[in-house]
Design an enzyme around this catalytic site. Sequence first.
Site, PDB file in Angstrom:
ATOM      1  N   TYR A 125       0.838  -1.211   0.000  1.00  0.00           N
ATOM      2  CA  TYR A 125       0.000   0.000   0.000  1.00  0.00           C
ATOM      3  C   TYR A 125       0.868   1.255   0.000  1.00  0.00           C
ATOM      4  CZ  TYR A 125      -3.904   3.078   1.006  1.00  0.00           C
ATOM      5  OH  TYR A 125      -4.863   4.060   0.918  1.00  0.00           O
ATOM      6  N   PHE A 157      -5.957  19.692 -25.097  1.00  0.00           N
ATOM      7  CA  PHE A 157      -6.643  18.420 -25.315  1.00  0.00           C
ATOM      8  C   PHE A 157      -8.046  18.492 -24.691  1.00  0.00           C
ATOM      9  CE2 PHE A 157      -7.482  13.958 -24.080  1.00  0.00           C
ATOM     10  CZ  PHE A 157      -7.542  13.432 -25.350  1.00  0.00           C
ATOM     11  N   ASP A 158      -8.977  17.662 -25.180  1.00  0.00           N
ATOM     12  CA  ASP A 158     -10.374  17.837 -24.743  1.00  0.00           C
ATOM     13  C   ASP A 158     -10.602  17.642 -23.241  1.00  0.00           C
ATOM     14  OD1 ASP A 158      -9.949  15.128 -25.108  1.00  0.00           O
ATOM     15  OD2 ASP A 158     -11.877  14.714 -26.007  1.00  0.00           O
ATOM     16  N   ASP A 185       1.863  19.022 -21.133  1.00  0.00           N
ATOM     17  CA  ASP A 185       0.906  17.930 -21.260  1.00  0.00           C
ATOM     18  C   ASP A 185       1.599  16.906 -22.166  1.00  0.00           C
ATOM     19  OD1 ASP A 185      -1.188  16.235 -21.606  1.00  0.00           O
ATOM     20  OD2 ASP A 185      -2.611  17.741 -22.328  1.00  0.00           O
ATOM     21  N   ALA A 200       1.467  13.421 -23.081  1.00  0.00           N
ATOM     22  CA  ALA A 200       1.042  12.092 -23.534  1.00  0.00           C
ATOM     23  C   ALA A 200       1.980  11.519 -24.603  1.00  0.00           C
ATOM     24  CB  ALA A 200      -0.385  12.158 -24.063  1.00  0.00           C
ATOM     25  N   LYS A 254      -0.482   6.469 -23.783  1.00  0.00           N
ATOM     26  CA  LYS A 254       0.039   6.801 -25.109  1.00  0.00           C
ATOM     27  C   LYS A 254       1.492   6.319 -25.195  1.00  0.00           C
ATOM     28  CE  LYS A 254      -3.857   9.265 -25.169  1.00  0.00           C
ATOM     29  NZ  LYS A 254      -3.975  10.458 -24.343  1.00  0.00           N
ATOM     30  N   HIS A 261     -19.228  14.402 -26.635  1.00  0.00           N
ATOM     31  CA  HIS A 261     -18.986  13.500 -27.763  1.00  0.00           C
ATOM     32  C   HIS A 261     -18.945  12.027 -27.362  1.00  0.00           C
ATOM     33  CE1 HIS A 261     -15.177  14.694 -26.000  1.00  0.00           C
ATOM     34  NE2 HIS A 261     -14.641  13.576 -26.449  1.00  0.00           N
TER      35      HIS A 261
END
Length: 460
Positions: free
Chosen positions: A72, A124-125, A215, A217, A258, A450
Amino acid sequence: MELPFAESYRIKMVETIRKSTREEREKWIKEAKYNLFLLKSDYVFIDLLTDSGTGAMSDKQWAAIMEGDESYAGARSFYRLKDTIEMLTGLPYVLPSHQGRAAENVLFSSIVKEGDILPGNSHFDTTKGHIEYRKAVALDCTIKEASNTELEIPFKGNMDLEKLEEVLKTTPREKIPCVVLTVTNNTAGGQPVSMENIKGVSALCKKYGVKLLMDSARFAENAYFIKTREKGYENKTIREIVHEMYEGADYMTMSAKKDAIVNIGGFVAFRDEADMRKAQMFTIMNEGFLTYGGMAGRDMNALAQGLLEGTEFEYLETRINQVAYLGKKLDEYGVPYQRPAGGHAIFLDAKKILTHLPKEEFIAQTLGIELYLEAGIRGVEIGSLLADRDPVTRENRYPALELLRLAIPRRVYTNNHMDYIAAAAKNVYDRRESITRGYKIVKELPIMRHFTIELDRADR
Ligand SMILES: *Cc1c(COP(=O)(O)O)cnc(C)c1O
């Protein structure tokens, strides 16, 4: 003769995929309310919905899974992950999360407040969703060349530095929690950001005393493009380039689904301990204890191994070459797409294909449905469904580009699949004149609509 290009891996395990008939697909897509997200994957032959979490793990990653430490607190797997991230980026403080948007949630919970402005290069969305959910503004400062799909420039994902400086100059510093630099620029077509631009953004952040979030990815694909396209980087290794990319970064959020080639996982990394301390409460509240944050020990192990494999030149060359191969086939057939081919996907230019369809009938979505009907291929709309409504006026937003993204999962499909995809796109392109009716919205959620939206054929 010169030896042709060949993949830098061989296949050890396979998964059966099945073709279907056009009649079956017509029934299935109608039942899915014309939303490709609502299709069962068994109804799809080649799935290009996303390259997120859909890659094939290596033998070494599966071996790392077996060695996971499920403690843990203080798990060995956490330290393996943290050390790998620090080695690659120089950012020493890491909070794991179950995926990229959870990392955004942790970071933005600690730094974004109502009325803030976060300038960036095509957020990004989910990033935009997390910003707008907090009643802050995601301000797009991408270079304007990014919206011209025919223009071939090497770093089409770049930030417009003048525009960024204007924002930084005219906005009180306390209203800008950070600048968001996305590498590669997913929304603009998987287009890379140059090292020169990264350094330019970082210098502006320093000048105006604003933090920089990367960001991340597809940071490794971005590094590959820097190595192969930017002067002075030819002889540097991918890892040296990655380290340089992060020199000016204060925060990094990553969807590990990704470029780390895992099926689930993510993290936030920080340069300053104090920034990490501010955010850690949100990890504990939303994700889990600080040394696992929503991931099993085995997942952190696979992620650490994936970061190493994902930053190897031979792997990246294989990956990017496959995307370029699909692009070349489309060139042969004259099918228009965002040029040059991006890192992780080909983005078909729906407005140039379905030229007579009104934007109110969702051009890229219509193309996506047609490609599915044609061949059982599932892409994803990057257009006005994704752009959602204006948070204030609630009017539909119609972005400059209507794209159908064909994302290529890592190490999954062969070039025969690429040939099949290109032929299907050609068939749809050849009968484009006969596609005269789009779709209308029947049901939608107020944010990130979407994913769950329900559509029907437009009235005529
Ligand atoms: C995928 C992605 C995210 C969100 O990550 P998830 O793992 O899907 O939650 C954020 N930013 C970029 C650039 C991405 O590509």
